[in-house]
Scaffold this motif. Structure first.
Motif, short mmCIF file in Angstrom:
data_model
loop_
_atom_site.label_atom_id
_atom_site.label_comp_id
_atom_site.label_asym_id
_atom_site.label_seq_id
_atom_site.Cartn_x
_atom_site.Cartn_y
_atom_site.Cartn_z
N LYS A 15 -31.65 3.85 -10.23
CA LYS A 15 -31.93 2.63 -9.46
C LYS A 15 -33.36 2.63 -8.95
CE LYS A 15 -27.58 0.78 -8.78
NZ LYS A 15 -26.47 1.31 -7.97
N THR A 36 -29.61 13.68 -0.88
CA THR A 36 -28.35 13.65 -1.62
C THR A 36 -27.71 15.03 -1.72
OG1 THR A 36 -29.80 13.51 -3.51
CG2 THR A 36 -28.35 11.66 -3.16
N GLU A 81 -27.93 8.59 -10.12
CA GLU A 81 -27.79 7.16 -9.89
C GLU A 81 -28.97 6.63 -9.09
OE1 GLU A 81 -24.06 6.26 -8.04
OE2 GLU A 81 -24.64 4.17 -7.74
N GLY A 82 -29.39 7.42 -8.10
CA GLY A 82 -30.53 7.03 -7.29
C GLY A 82 -31.79 6.93 -8.12
N ALA A 104 -32.13 4.94 0.22
CA ALA A 104 -31.15 5.45 -0.73
C ALA A 104 -29.75 5.02 -0.31
CB ALA A 104 -31.23 6.98 -0.81
N MET A 144 -24.83 11.38 -7.98
CA MET A 144 -25.38 10.46 -6.99
C MET A 144 -26.91 10.46 -7.09
SD MET A 144 -23.56 10.35 -3.42
CE MET A 144 -24.45 10.62 -1.94
N ARG A 181 -23.85 4.07 0.03
CA ARG A 181 -23.07 5.19 0.53
C ARG A 181 -23.47 5.46 1.98
NH1 ARG A 181 -23.43 6.75 -4.69
NH2 ARG A 181 -21.42 6.98 -5.71
N THR A 188 -29.35 1.27 -1.08
CA THR A 188 -29.27 0.93 -2.51
C THR A 188 -28.00 1.47 -3.13
OG1 THR A 188 -31.63 1.37 -2.44
CG2 THR A 188 -30.70 0.81 -4.57
N LEU A 189 -27.66 2.71 -2.81
CA LEU A 189 -26.50 3.31 -3.48
C LEU A 189 -25.19 3.03 -2.73
CD1 LEU A 189 -27.81 6.71 -4.80
CD2 LEU A 189 -27.83 4.48 -5.85
#
Lengths: 282, 391
Positions: free
Chosen positions: B30, B47, B26-27, A21, B23, A27, A24-25
């Motif tokens: 994706k 998250t 978004e994850g 995660a 977030m 962060r 990909t994101l």
């Protein structure tokens, strides 16, 4: 880019999801957990698995956020100006790049490890908020804007010595490395010492989890200590029978120095052994 | 999408924000979870939860939001064949147990009650002796102790395969809901600072360098020592007895103070200060330090903080021999008076909320000895206490 664990590092499923995660994101990933559960090693392993460079920034109590970006060496410039050095005309000669700058301008998307962020001053994470969010910063001395070409994968470890500010946490993924259970532990041992005798491992694990269960230990032994201890047991060629022995007179495990790192803990253990012996005699 | 999860988490006091929710979305967009519910759970956890203390709450909410509904519906619609249960009972129940079933009115009655309970109950239930759930003594549910229990759901549960990860709730013992975090305490303690330059000269003193350079006509670099917090603190903790209820707060304050003040000394006492204090509670009967020694060792510029609930019999403060533990030659009030005489800056922090103070005479007495410098052990109280000490 996907991380699936490596030959030397057993990653649990939840850890894999968290790492992926974060990749990909784009962060930061904040990793907490007991000391010795492999927080710092993780970054190196991910870098190895993905084949990308690893940039390590080890934080100390005196580390300032600015040092991660750049430092301006005013004193050498002053000295050079006294000596009439040509270098002095370009202020850029006195700007020293920090680890974050390095990571931002790296050709290949790197992994930036900010190790033990809790060691620094309480305001340290706050000072990095914008830089980690936008992956850019401004160099006042030269008027340059440094912007990351590819956002680096940021991994941050914390030992929980200080609490991190909320605004900082909101921007991260978080993973708490739980202490591995018996099966995972077996796997980890297998990975590190493939030809260690099965029985020895199983007995050693018994002793190990028993030691961890002793109430009131100041520092519980963790994975890295177990691995050290096994290495010692192997090199000393200790028979598994010795470990299996549940004779209260010999309650202290052999070579306990690798497991118990605290004088008080050793005393506690000895006291428990003494109590057990007394109980048996009465 | 997943809005329920978000709102439920917020109402369960897990601090999630819009940013984290986005977030997560978004994850999902994706495709990180790759259509696996487990992976989705891990993604949501990484998250939305930022503190291991909240992991358990998260697991509960997640289980409730995603599994609670469907599982309950399953049970409600499931028809349990009566004959089958009866046949089973004849096979496995002993005579005694059968008699106990009769005591509840036999199988028909049992099934009827089960139906009623199912309708009565809407949520997962644990413990207790009536509702359907786990671990209780009700005849319905799993893992219970009633010999005539009817097991509902979880047929595979105990063997590991079907247990959902969030149902395992591994993070249970880390949960705490203490309101004061050490971070907040530290910020409050930071009010107590007095910077001074001492020790090795490692920093460039710019103004002095400029002055000296102008004076000399050549570059004359002046160095200066780094600024340090010069404050010195002496803390006395009341330990044991009625203080046990406040131990968590005290521990937090202690660890915060320890990392915030470089020069900090601490001692323990019980209920009221008498002629002896100690540093290690395990050996407090043989390693007592004379209070006189303490007062003589630490100079008067130390800031003194007492932490205690000051809740005791007034005699323990005002009379010689009033101590509950030993015979004290001089009254506790005398000792407290000596401390406040020597140290100009002294405060008493009390974990008992200030609105209850007036009902306890001993608190009033000590507050008098401290000339009204008693503060409640809350963030605001610490803040005010630090201001007081800084004067």
């Amino acid at each position: 880019m996907k991380f699936e664990g490596t030959k030397q590092y057993v990653a649990t499923e939840d850890l894999r999801v968290a790492v992926n995660a974060a990749i990909t994101l784009e962060r930061p990933l904040l990793i907490k957990g007991e000391p010795g559960t492999g927080k710092t090693v993780l970054a190196a392993e991910v870098a190895g698995a993905l084949g990308v460079p690893l940039i390590e920034w080890h934080v100390k109590s005196t580390t300032k956020a600015q040092q991660g970006l750049y430092e301006y060496d005013a004193i050498s410039r002053l000295r050079d100006s006294q000596l009439g050095d040509e270098k002095v005309k370009d202020i850029g000669n006195y700007i020293k790049k920090g680890k974050m700058w390095e990571a931002f301008t790296s050709e290949k998307r790197p992994i930036l490890l900010i190790d033990e962020i809790d060691k620094a001053d309480i305001e340290f994470p706050n000072d990095l908020l914008l830089e980690l969010d936008r992956m850019e910063f401004f160099v006042y001395e030269t008027g340059e804007q440094i912007k990351a070409t590819t956002r680096p994968i940021v991994m941050i470890t914390s030992n929980n010595e200080k609490e991190l500010p909320d605004a900082f946490l909101r921007r991260c993924f978080f993973h708490y490395i739980n202490f591995p259970d018996r099966d995972t532990m077996m796997e980890i041992v297998d990975v590190h010492y493939p030809n260690i005798k099965q029985k020895l491992v199983s007995e050693a694990l018994n002793v190990f989890f028993e030691v961890r269960d002793v109430p009131g230990l100041k520092k519980k032994p963790s994975t890295s200590e177990l691995l050290d201890w096994l290495k010692l047991l192997m090199s000393e060629d200790i028979d598994e029978k010795v470990l299996r022995e549940r004779d209260p007179n010999k309650l202290i495990p052999p070579l306990h120095g690798a497991l118990l790192k605290n004088e008080q803990d050793v005393h506690l253990f000895e006291r428990l052994a003494f109590l057990a012996r007394r109980e048996r005699n009465t | 999408m997943f809005y329920n999860l978000f709102t439920e988490l917020r109402s369960a006091k897990v601090p999630v924000t819009l940013k984290e929710y986005l977030m997560l979305l978004e994850g999902v967009e994706k495709n990180i979870p790759e259509y696996s519910i487990n992976d989705f759970y891990y993604l949501a956890r990484t998250t939305l939860v930022k503190d291991e203390r909240n992991l358990d709450k998260f697991d509960q909410v997640f289980g409730h939001v995603f599994k609670g509904m469907e599982a309950l519906e399953d049970v409600l619609t499931a028809q349990i064949p009566e004959e089958w249960l009866q046949a089973l009972s004849e096979k496995f129940l002993t005579e005694e147990e059968k008699k106990m079933i009769e005591s509840l009115g036999g199988w028909e009655k049992l099934m009827e009650t089960l139906k009623e309970r199912l309708e009565e109950q809407k949520k997962r239930h644990e413990g207790g002796n009536k509702m359907i759930g786990t671990g209780g003594t009700s005849p319905f549910g799993a893992y219970g102790y009633n010999p005539e229990g009817v097991r509902i759901g979880q047929e595979k549960g105990r063997h590991g395969k079907a247990v959902k990860v969030w149902d395992k709730r591994e993070y249970k013992n880390l949960d705490d809901s203490v309101e004061l975090g050490t971070r907040n305490i530290k910020v409050a303690l930071r009010r107590l600072r007095k910077f001074a330059r001492e020790g090795a000269q490692t920093e460039l003193d710019l103004p002095d360098t400029i002055r000296a350079t102008a004076h000399q006509g050549y570059l004359d670099i002046k160095m200066i020592a780094e600024r340090h917090n010069k404050i010195k603190v002496l803390i006395f903790f009341d330990i044991g007895g009625s203080m046990d209820a406040h131990i968590r707060t005290c521990e937090e304050l202690f660890s915060a103070a320890r990392s915030e003040f470089k020069h900090m000394e601490y001692f323990y006492f019980h209920n009221c200060l008498y002629e002896g204090v100690w540093k290690d509670n395990k050996r407090r009967h043989n390693e007592v330090m004379s209070t006189w020694d303490v007062l003589h060792t630490y100079p008067h510029d130390y800031k003194v903080i007492f932490i205690g609930d000051a809740t005791m019999s007034p005699y323990e403060i005002t009379y010689p021999g009033g101590s509950v533990e030993h015979w004290n030659e001089e009254a506790g009030a005398m000792w407290l008076q000596r401390v406040t005489d020597i140290y100009e800056s002294a405060v008493w922090l009390n974990p008992v909320p200030d609105k209850h103070w007036e009902y306890t005479p001993s608190i009033e007495i000590i507050n008098q000895v401290f000339s009204d410098r008693m503060f409640p052990l809350t963030l605001e109280g610490i803040d005010n206490a630090m201001k007081e000490l800084n004067r």
